[in-house]
Design a protein around this motif. Structure first.
Motif, PDB file in Angstrom:
ATOM      1  N   TYR A  67      76.185  79.859  21.097  1.00 22.76           N
ATOM      2  CA  TYR A  67      75.754  80.878  20.127  1.00 22.76           C
ATOM      3  C   TYR A  67      76.776  81.995  20.005  1.00 22.76           C
ATOM      4  CZ  TYR A  67      71.223  78.937  18.977  1.00 22.76           C
ATOM      5  OH  TYR A  67      70.237  78.124  18.480  1.00 22.76           O
TER       6      TYR A  67
ATOM      7  N   PHE B  68      71.868  70.206  23.084  1.00 25.93           N
ATOM      8  CA  PHE B  68      72.742  70.941  23.997  1.00 25.93           C
ATOM      9  C   PHE B  68      71.937  71.297  25.238  1.00 25.93           C
ATOM     10  CE2 PHE B  68      74.512  72.215  19.782  1.00 25.93           C
ATOM     11  CZ  PHE B  68      75.694  71.527  19.903  1.00 25.93           C
TER      12      PHE B  68
ATOM     13  N   LEU C 170      72.768  75.121  15.296  1.00 25.27           N
ATOM     14  CA  LEU C 170      72.228  76.118  16.223  1.00 25.27           C
ATOM     15  C   LEU C 170      71.257  76.990  15.423  1.00 25.27           C
ATOM     16  CD1 LEU C 170      75.515  77.245  18.037  1.00 25.27           C
ATOM     17  CD2 LEU C 170      73.768  75.737  18.949  1.00 25.27           C
TER      18      LEU C 170
ATOM     19  N   GLU D 205      70.552  73.672  28.140  1.00 21.39           N
ATOM     20  CA  GLU D 205      70.131  75.079  28.095  1.00 21.39           C
ATOM     21  C   GLU D 205      71.259  76.025  28.511  1.00 21.39           C
ATOM     22  OE1 GLU D 205      67.674  76.901  26.751  1.00 21.39           O
ATOM     23  OE2 GLU D 205      67.074  74.918  26.030  1.00 21.39           O
TER      24      GLU D 205
ATOM     25  N   HIS E 157      68.283  83.635  19.363  1.00 25.06           N
ATOM     26  CA  HIS E 157      69.600  83.457  19.995  1.00 25.06           C
ATOM     27  C   HIS E 157      70.706  83.971  19.081  1.00 25.06           C
ATOM     28  CE1 HIS E 157      68.861  81.353  23.706  1.00 25.06           C
ATOM     29  NE2 HIS E 157      68.099  80.443  23.120  1.00 25.06           N
TER      30      HIS E 157
ATOM     31  N   LYS F 279      73.926  76.787  25.846  1.00 28.29           N
ATOM     32  CA  LYS F 279      73.546  77.470  24.608  1.00 28.29           C
ATOM     33  C   LYS F 279      74.089  78.891  24.452  1.00 28.29           C
ATOM     34  CE  LYS F 279      69.601  74.695  23.303  1.00 28.29           C
ATOM     35  NZ  LYS F 279      68.139  74.594  23.283  1.00 28.29           N
TER      36      LYS F 279
END
Ligand SMILES: [Zn+2]
Length: 224
Positions: free
Chosen positions: A43, A34, A111, A36, A116, A39
């Motif tokens: 998340y 993915f 993920l 940056e 995160h 993300k």
């Protein structure tokens, strides 16, 4: 989790554990690259899944976090589709083990950054102080297990029914029929399950009218 070296000499003809296992895991859980900037939203969506939020709750709570960078419903679905676009989810779709728990497990492997995850869970969780995450919610767990039991039972019944209907199908379809596997798009604007299927159909040419005929055979490949 897996020890490759110790089983290097495995004689299992189906799955040569050691070299093939790594390929298999990569196939099931492809390493996602993915961007940056994608993300944070991914998340946040994962956290919404952890709290089992509705679509509306998800979009609203994500947008509260994003502030003036808020996303539309369409963007939310595009991100969600990206997240659920893996072979593992495809296989899970028609399985009786298709539960939120298993989905979360797979999402965690896609993920897998703990920092995160923790941050997103906090940002979403604090908006719903009375809710528990699915995996910490006993009632939800019981409900999930019940669903698995019911689906397994339904599957067993379906198979039993198949066995008896198979002989009926064989005797009613003409010998010149061919069986085809088809997938169907339902036409809903936002559908994570599309295309639906596979569904099985028999096709044959009617010997008197010379027209092609089609008959629905069900969701399990009758040729198996
Ligand atoms: Zn659909």
């Amino acid at each position: 989790m897996f020890s490759y070296k110790s089983e290097q000499n495995s004689s299992d003809p189906v799955l040569n554990i050691g070299t093939d296992m790594k390929d298999y895991i990569n196939f099931m859980f492809p390493e996602k690259s993915f961007k940056e900037k994608e993300k944070p939203i991914l998340y946040l969506i994962k956290s919404c899944e952890y709290y089992d939020l509705s679509e509306r709750e998800s979009i609203e709570s994500i947008n509260k976090v994003l502030g003036d960078k808020s996303i539309s419903r369409r963007t939310y679905y595009n991100y969600k589709k990206k997240l659920y676009d893996s072979q593992a989810f495809g296989l899970l779709k028609n399985s009786c083990y298709n539960t939120i728990g298993v989905k979360l497990f797979i999402l965690d492997s896609i993920l897998d950054d703990w920092e995160h995850t923790k941050r997103a869970d906090k940002l979403i969780g604090q908006q719903f102080p009375k809710r528990k995450q699915v995996l910490e919610d006993e009632e939800k767990q019981k409900e999930e297990l019940n669903n698995v039991m019911n689906r397994a039972e339904a599957n067993i019944n379906k198979l039993k029914e198949m066995e008896t209907s198979q002989s009926r199908i064989d005797s009613t379809l003409p010998s010149n029929h061919t069986t085809r596997e088809e997938f169907v798009k339902c036409g809903k604007e936002f559908c994570l399950q599309c295309p639906h299927g596979p569904y099985y159909y028999a096709y044959w040419k009617d010997s008197t009218t010379k027209k092609i005929k089609k008959k629905y055979l069900g969701v399990i490949d009758p040729r198996q």
